[in-house]
Design a protein around this motif. Structure first.
Motif, mmCIF file in Angstrom:
data_model
loop_
_atom_site.group_PDB
_atom_site.id
_atom_site.type_symbol
_atom_site.label_atom_id
_atom_site.label_comp_id
_atom_site.label_asym_id
_atom_site.label_seq_id
_atom_site.Cartn_x
_atom_site.Cartn_y
_atom_site.Cartn_z
ATOM 1 N N ALA A 94 9.713 -4.140 6.580
ATOM 2 C CA ALA A 94 9.678 -4.649 5.212
ATOM 3 C C ALA A 94 10.983 -5.345 4.809
ATOM 4 O O ALA A 94 10.957 -6.423 4.212
ATOM 5 C CB ALA A 94 9.375 -3.498 4.251
ATOM 6 N N PRO A 114 6.862 -4.389 -7.813
ATOM 7 C CA PRO A 114 5.836 -4.343 -6.783
ATOM 8 C C PRO A 114 4.482 -3.836 -7.287
ATOM 9 O O PRO A 114 4.442 -2.880 -8.069
ATOM 10 C CB PRO A 114 6.393 -3.352 -5.756
ATOM 11 C CG PRO A 114 7.823 -3.173 -6.074
ATOM 12 C CD PRO A 114 8.038 -3.566 -7.479
ATOM 13 N N VAL A 135 0.835 -1.204 0.000
ATOM 14 C CA VAL A 135 0.000 0.000 0.000
ATOM 15 C C VAL A 135 0.868 1.252 0.000
ATOM 16 O O VAL A 135 0.363 2.353 0.135
ATOM 17 C CB VAL A 135 -0.955 0.036 1.220
ATOM 18 C CG1 VAL A 135 -1.997 -1.074 1.107
ATOM 19 C CG2 VAL A 135 -0.200 -0.061 2.526
ATOM 20 N N SER A 136 2.186 1.090 -0.135
ATOM 21 C CA SER A 136 3.096 2.228 -0.200
ATOM 22 C C SER A 136 4.113 1.952 -1.283
ATOM 23 O O SER A 136 4.950 1.055 -1.155
ATOM 24 C CB SER A 136 3.795 2.421 1.149
ATOM 25 O OG SER A 136 4.970 3.208 0.979
ATOM 26 N N GLY A 137 4.014 2.731 -2.377
ATOM 27 C CA GLY A 137 4.937 2.519 -3.492
ATOM 28 C C GLY A 137 6.382 2.553 -3.052
ATOM 29 O O GLY A 137 7.203 1.749 -3.483
ATOM 30 N N GLY A 138 6.693 3.480 -2.147
ATOM 31 C CA GLY A 138 8.069 3.631 -1.687
ATOM 32 C C GLY A 138 8.575 2.385 -0.992
ATOM 33 O O GLY A 138 9.696 1.933 -1.243
ATOM 34 N N VAL A 139 7.763 1.827 -0.133
ATOM 35 C CA VAL A 139 8.192 0.610 0.566
ATOM 36 C C VAL A 139 8.303 -0.548 -0.423
ATOM 37 O O VAL A 139 9.159 -1.428 -0.266
ATOM 38 C CB VAL A 139 7.259 0.287 1.747
ATOM 39 C CG1 VAL A 139 7.629 -1.027 2.399
ATOM 40 C CG2 VAL A 139 7.307 1.411 2.777
ATOM 41 N N ALA A 160 12.067 -4.147 -3.142
ATOM 42 C CA ALA A 160 12.692 -4.596 -4.387
ATOM 43 C C ALA A 160 14.211 -4.431 -4.301
ATOM 44 O O ALA A 160 14.975 -5.293 -4.739
ATOM 45 C CB ALA A 160 12.127 -3.822 -5.577
ATOM 46 N N ASP A 161 14.662 -3.317 -3.716
ATOM 47 C CA ASP A 161 16.101 -3.108 -3.498
ATOM 48 C C ASP A 161 16.683 -4.253 -2.682
ATOM 49 O O ASP A 161 17.718 -4.829 -3.024
ATOM 50 C CB ASP A 161 16.348 -1.803 -2.721
ATOM 51 C CG ASP A 161 16.148 -0.549 -3.555
ATOM 52 O OD1 ASP A 161 16.112 -0.651 -4.789
ATOM 53 O OD2 ASP A 161 16.041 0.544 -2.949
ATOM 54 N N SER A 221 1.554 -1.714 5.635
ATOM 55 C CA SER A 221 1.823 -0.483 6.388
ATOM 56 C C SER A 221 1.137 -0.521 7.751
ATOM 57 O O SER A 221 1.426 -1.384 8.562
ATOM 58 C CB SER A 221 1.391 0.734 5.555
ATOM 59 O OG SER A 221 1.831 1.925 6.150
ATOM 60 N N PHE A 257 2.763 -6.115 2.020
ATOM 61 C CA PHE A 257 3.087 -5.020 2.943
ATOM 62 C C PHE A 257 1.867 -4.130 3.120
ATOM 63 O O PHE A 257 1.420 -3.477 2.182
ATOM 64 C CB PHE A 257 4.263 -4.189 2.424
ATOM 65 C CG PHE A 257 4.553 -3.013 3.317
ATOM 66 C CD1 PHE A 257 5.281 -3.193 4.483
ATOM 67 C CD2 PHE A 257 4.084 -1.738 3.017
ATOM 68 C CE1 PHE A 257 5.540 -2.126 5.339
ATOM 69 C CE2 PHE A 257 4.330 -0.663 3.864
ATOM 70 C CZ PHE A 257 5.055 -0.863 5.022
ATOM 71 N N VAL A 276 9.447 -0.276 -3.454
ATOM 72 C CA VAL A 276 10.774 -0.119 -4.048
ATOM 73 C C VAL A 276 11.856 -0.545 -3.042
ATOM 74 O O VAL A 276 12.823 -1.230 -3.388
ATOM 75 C CB VAL A 276 11.001 1.334 -4.513
ATOM 76 C CG1 VAL A 276 12.404 1.510 -5.071
ATOM 77 C CG2 VAL A 276 9.968 1.728 -5.557
ATOM 78 N N LEU A 277 11.676 -0.148 -1.792
ATOM 79 C CA LEU A 277 12.625 -0.544 -0.746
ATOM 80 C C LEU A 277 12.749 -2.071 -0.694
ATOM 81 O O LEU A 277 13.857 -2.615 -0.612
ATOM 82 C CB LEU A 277 12.128 -0.002 0.605
ATOM 83 C CG LEU A 277 12.911 -0.396 1.855
ATOM 84 C CD1 LEU A 277 14.317 0.187 1.818
ATOM 85 C CD2 LEU A 277 12.183 0.089 3.120
#
Lengths: 699, 699
Positions: free
Chosen positions: B439, B351, B309-313, B318-319, B386, B384, B315-316
């Motif tokens: 995450a 994601p 539910v958080s694009g940023g997480v 995926a990293d 959140s 995830f 990506v985190l």
């Protein structure tokens, strides 16, 4: 900006009577959480909203509010901004979506809104954002559900997030972790107030001690760097989450955000250069922020003391400390002897393993700390107590012992690490201690305290960018390596002695004059990778060898790159054996000219063992850049090869950065490959170089 | 061993009436925590201990107990073991210190005690240990305060720790984290039952699903490896903490434990080779154990799906996934289209960012999972959420959606990642889900599930160690490189064509016969680093060049190493340009002959970019060893150089390992440097080699 983050009065435009709706939430939050100033709901249809007198428009509000919260569809939001500007409102927080995140029409609408606000002297946060908060002022100009039922406590952490979802997550997490918050800002489309502005505001804010940031991509290099430098000048740690460091992460980020992200490696370099701590997990982000909040000291030297009731965890912490660049020095003999006297079973090297015996002689902890801080001269300590923190009747004795040590040795951080019950933990925290449950996380937090101390120290050390003399303009197009090196020589970068010869015979004559051995290379602005086509001959020792190699090189070049302009042969002295470094300049879409450094030829590329800095910088920064690569030890005495001339290498990097900054966007790239780094005192010389000016489309 | 870990009756020798004393605690724990069998306190002074009938000696106990717990000073403990052996007791757990951890007299006492036990057919745990537990059987043969007031729940995690302090810490931590425990063992001085025995017992134990180990140093290579292989054969993940990976950590470990630790890099290699997951923090150790416990599946392929539910997480994660070797594949176009249809605002690449919108359409989660598992064919998913996990009325809908997905797509692990309240979390766990709050920790746990799946799969794949023909015996002392390579050639390792010439003239004649270009090297068993003294000339193209270089080399050698035995000059074909690899064999004090691999000359050493395996192993294991180094990509198409012959390289490593294992301790070391790895299909040849047999003191 104070009108936004510390307003005396707030209007909510699009205020809803339903406290669950986006336009209802800020009214509900402001009212219920005790915002002290007047709240003006604006709603043309309803004279009362959630028990408050509402007004049909901002122009009819009884006074001009400092801040307007706008919860309306996009076109109406623009109109609302216009009305606010007319009324003289100081700033607005705009929740509305439908702007630049959607399409170009939305972007145009957004640009018009910004123009209106600028004309009216008004600052805008958003649009397409979750809003902002100021916990100390009970200001919740947001619709995040994270503050619906619980609030974080008021404290010294400020949070700036480009992402609403991540910002909202942080708001809940600070509360669950017990961190105290001051300002919280999500910037959304960042049409006016952007990430850098919000960070700069928090840096100036006297109630902020540490800034936690979530960044997806910057647009304005200079303002971001200014904000980071401001925070550093104010000695405020900035702890940053920037996602997208992996290839797949970057691709996912690209699909997640439209912002031009620039290279992740360059963000990483900028963070190092400006002293930002980059967290690689949410845990780390919150751990480091937590360690920097409150009254604990930074760590003003590298020497870490470890006290533990488990030898194994002591070693685990020592492992982690080495990885994060902290020393765990063996205590001096007399200190070890002292410790043995009081605890014969103790491990006394450092980590000091006081064993479970400590529980029976709790007052020995203070004696231990005296030895570590006094005789051992350590700069910070982690006290690992395993499960002892769960035993409530021991905690007070331990805590008061640590308090006395802190008084005796101020300015040296102590982290308490133990399993605890909430009340036990709270008691340590009330007393000003940072408490971790996990040993390696405590070590990383300590390393962050060292990181910031180093960063703030650097600001007090002068490291001027080298002054360059008057430089020739960049060439119009590609030039051969001799000309490229001549340009770099103007900037004070050492180059090899060399000359251009048109024929093999002329090359032989030039070599006779220069003295042997020499290197021969094809001279052409169109051949970048000379050795790939057999265009280089090394270690030629006679005129005959030069003539024969020269003929071969010219033949190969004309065969393999028939269209290349051939200007002849470069005859160069064979540089004394040295270590080969690669120096480069590239243009980053966000940060402009950046300098790259690596060691060791083709392996550099395979191993991606390079470091970056944004230009320009001084030689001390260049040394830190040099220190970052894994192959660093090649520069020291290594396998009988003496220490290299690191000063000359650092100076060359700093001068290259000054040269790159001087030409700015007019430069596409520079490759100095190799720079031959001689033994200490022998300097460093560029043996080959390529300079590519920016194409005609460049600014 | 069942007598120790699943006894029907227990005697406590040295039983105290005071439940706080070491001899009182096990009586108290056994009684209070409900051990089902009879408990016999042994105390010559008191007929009743803690309400139980006590006996003056073990011989007077009414029946022979399976297990004796011995809490007596060292000399008395030996006597007690003697009495137990006489009575026919099955095993003893000995708390007493004062044995091998103190001095040689203690070690002798300990050895005598072991002799007595062996003669009597009795197994011993300890001495100097914190004891053992079997939670299912309410057996607490320990004095750890960790089970005084609270117990862990009964479950499928077994814990083996060489350290009592660490074991005790784990006992508390499993409880606080809600993990279920079966067997818990601390091995102390490991006089009889050691770490390997305890691991092997847990591997065979049907109630154990995952084994958590804390190891400071092994003594018996074969038994440790057997235990690890047994666990693997039973598909039981082993999660290991082994401290001392850093230089300072190793030094601290040395001062902490007397055990000969061997090189940490070799432990690391052993763990990789035998499929043990090495945790680098306590968090990681517990996270991975948690993910492997319960009913969740391992991850049977590399493809990870991320729902957030958080694009940023997203990506985190995926990293982190990329860093830990998992793929986050883009979903196929038709799958992305399906997702866009149900959630127009969603990020659909993977994601998959369902945004906060999910909260309003919670049933879409199941649709999403169908697309990911079905169309996307992912092998495991992290969801995830959140802060959504805090909202109790949403949890049931989410959970039942995930349950249905699990039924439809069995064998694919799903980790739920969200902030939760304890009850919400417990509901997910009761339903069989693993729940993480952070995450990146969820990603690392998933990577561990992949790690074990790979490890268990390997066991089903044949990878025989190469059969070697009959080999010559090792030489008595140092031999020149020609002889060294001839020995390796017997093992099937490729070598360059070469010959020994006594004089420069003879070398020129040999080169004429061999064809140019050639390499010339000093031939001496006493000069190991030939190039350091100028003892190598490359790329010689004529008889004249050979003669002149040969004379120079002989002169330099006699000047710089006057005492060296000079046998002449090696004339070798100049190997076709290839990549230089380094292969080595060394003796590890614990693990015997180990093989090392690296690429790229001197840089290898500077970068410590090498991998290890214990000998012997097959070519598939060699390939994994090759894949571990950072410079790995030099073996692929890289900068126009074609792919190298990796099969030949792997075969050479496997053959070298077989050769090393064949000679065992008779070998001190082998260096093959360089092995020239040709293009694919072109093989790999040793261009230089040194074989050093073990000195006369070797076994």
């Amino acid at each position: 900006m104070d009108a936004i983050f510390a307003p005396r009065s707030v209007a909510v435009i699009g205020a809803s009577s339903d406290p669950k709706r986006i336009g209802g939430r800020p009214v509900d939050f402001l009212k219920r959480h005790g915002f002290a100033g007047p709240i003006f709901p604006i709603n043309p249809k309803s004279p009362v909203v959630q028990g408050l007198t509402a007004y049909p428009s901002i122009s009819e509000a009884p006074e001009t509010p400092d801040l307007a919260v706008i919860a309306l569809p996009a076109p109406l939001a623009v109109k609302a901004v216009e009305d606010c500007a007319a009324r003289g409102v100081g700033g607005a927080v705009i929740f509305s979506s439908g702007f630049s995140e959607v399409d170009s029409a939305g972007a145009a609408l957004q640009a018009r809104m910004v123009d209106i606000a600028r004309e009216g002297g008004m600052r805008l946060v958003g649009p397409n954002c979750l809003g902002i908060a100021n916990v100390r002022h009970n200001l919740y100009a947001t619709f995040t559900p994270g503050v619906e039922t619980h609030l974080p406590r008021s404290g010294d952490v400020s949070i700036v997030s480009q992402s609403g979802a991540f910002g909202s997550y942080c708001m809940t997490l600070v509360r669950m972790r017990g961190l105290g918050v001051n300002i919280w800002a999500t910037t959304g489309n960042s049409c006016d107030v952007d990430f850098a502005d919000a960070v700069a505001y928090c840096a100036e804010d006297e109630n902020t001690r540490v800034i936690m940031g979530y960044l997806e991509g910057a647009t304005d290099r200079d303002r971001l760097i200014e904000a980071l430098e401001l925070a550093r000048a104010k000695s405020k740690p900035v702890v940053m989450m920037k996602v997208g460091r992996s290839a797949v992460g970057a691709e996912a980020a690209q699909s997640h955000t439209a912002s031009l992200a620039g290279s992740d490696a360059i963000y990483d370099a900028v963070f190092r250069q400006y002293g930002v701590y980059r967290a690689r997990s949410v845990d780390e982000m919150f751990d480091v922020t937590y360690a920097c909040s409150g009254s604990s000291s930074l760590m003003n030297g590298d020497r870490l003391g470890l006290v533990t009731v488990s030898g194994g965890v002591g070693v685990l912490m020592a492992d982690e400390a080495e990885e994060y660049g902290l020393e765990v020095p063996a205590l001096p003999d007399h200190a070890q002897k002292k410790l043995k006297e009081v605890l014969p079973f103790a491990g006394v090297r450092n980590p000091v393993d006081v064993t479970a015996q400590l529980v029976n002689q709790i007052d020995l902890l203070e004696t231990n700390m005296d030895v570590l801080f006094g005789d051992g001269d350590i700069d910070g300590a982690i006290i690992f107590m395993s499960t002892v923190g769960l035993v409530s009747d021991l905690n007070e004795a331990i805590r008061s012992g640590l308090e006395r040590s802190r008084e005796k040795y101020p300015g040296r951080p102590m982290l308490f690490c133990s399993l605890t019950e909430p009340e036990g933990r709270a008691a340590y925290e009330r007393s000003g201690f940072i408490v971790f449950e996990e040993a390696t996380r405590a070590v990383r937090a300590m390393a962050a305290l060292r990181y910031f101390a180093r960063s703030f120290q650097r600001l007090r050390e002068s490291d001027p960018v080298p002054d360059l003399p008057k430089l020739s303009p960049l060439p119009d197009g590609m030039v051969n390596e001799i000309k490229a090196k001549a340009l770099l020589a103007e900037a004070g970068i050492g180059i090899v002695r060399e000359t251009l010869a048109e024929t093999p015979d002329a090359a032989a004559a030039a070599a006779d004059e220069m003295g042997y051995p020499v290197v021969l290379k094809i001279a052409s602005p169109d051949i970048l990778h000379k050795s790939d086509i057999g265009g280089v001959a090394l270690n030629l020792r006679s005129a005959e060898e030069v003539r024969s190699a020269g003929a071969r090189i010219l033949k190969l070049a004309s065969e393999k790159v028939p269209d290349a302009r051939i200007e002849g042969l470069v005859v160069a002295e064979q540089a004394a054996p040295g270590l080969e470094a690669i120096l480069g300049v590239a243009q980053d879409p966000v940060f402009g000219p950046v300098v790259m450094f690596g060691l060791g030829g083709v392996l550099v590329e395979a191993l991606e063992d390079v470091s970056f800095r944004v230009a320009p910088f001084g030689p001390a920064e260049a040394r830190r850049m040099i220190d970052e690569i894994r192959a660093r030890k090649l520069l020291d005495d290594f396998r009988g090869v003496p220490k290299r001339d690191i000063d000359a290498l650092a100076e060359a990097l700093a001068r290259l950065s000054a040269y790159a900054a001087h030409h700015g966007a007019a430069l596409e790239s520079i490759d100095v490959n190799p720079l031959i780094v001689g033994a200490q005192g022998q300097g460093a010389v560029a043996a080959d170089a390529v300079i590519i000016p920016a194409g005609p489309e460049a600014p």
